[in-house]
Design a protein around this motif. Sequence first.
Motif, PDB file in Angstrom:
ATOM      1  N   LYS A  97      68.431  -0.024  12.491  1.00 14.23           N
ATOM      2  CA  LYS A  97      66.664   0.726  12.730  1.00 14.23           C
ATOM      3  C   LYS A  97      66.335   2.095  12.811  1.00 14.23           C
ATOM      4  N   VAL A  98      67.074   2.879  13.807  1.00  9.41           N
ATOM      5  CA  VAL A  98      66.836   4.439  13.524  1.00  9.41           C
ATOM      6  C   VAL A  98      66.144   4.918  12.010  1.00  9.41           C
ATOM      7  N   VAL A  99      67.168   4.646  11.185  1.00  6.73           N
ATOM      8  CA  VAL A  99      66.955   5.039   9.951  1.00  6.73           C
ATOM      9  C   VAL A  99      65.589   4.684   9.054  1.00  6.73           C
ATOM     10  N   ILE A 100      65.438   2.932   9.157  1.00  4.70           N
ATOM     11  CA  ILE A 100      64.281   2.588   8.378  1.00  4.70           C
ATOM     12  C   ILE A 100      62.908   3.554   9.437  1.00  4.70           C
ATOM     13  N   THR A 101      62.815   3.362  10.562  1.00  5.47           N
ATOM     14  CA  THR A 101      61.507   3.927  11.271  1.00  5.47           C
ATOM     15  C   THR A 101      61.706   5.080  10.472  1.00  5.47           C
TER      16      THR A 101
END
Length: 68
Positions: free
Chosen positions: A56-60
């Motif tokens: 989630k952090v990487v996609i954000t």
Amino acid sequence: MQQTFETWITPLMIGGLILFMCFIIWDLAKKSNAGKFGTIMLFVVLGAGMLGYVIKVVITWLIESGGI
């Protein structure tokens, strides 16, 4: 000043928490004599939540930086 501090300390603390959770999973596998397969399953199942957070952090980050 406070915003800069929070910007730097939050990822460090979350990274430390993830490492601590990995240690807890390893300790649980060791104390329960889970064996190799059991240890792998513990890491896969219990580590899935941590992996989901990292994804989630990487996609954000990719969306906010214009990479996607």
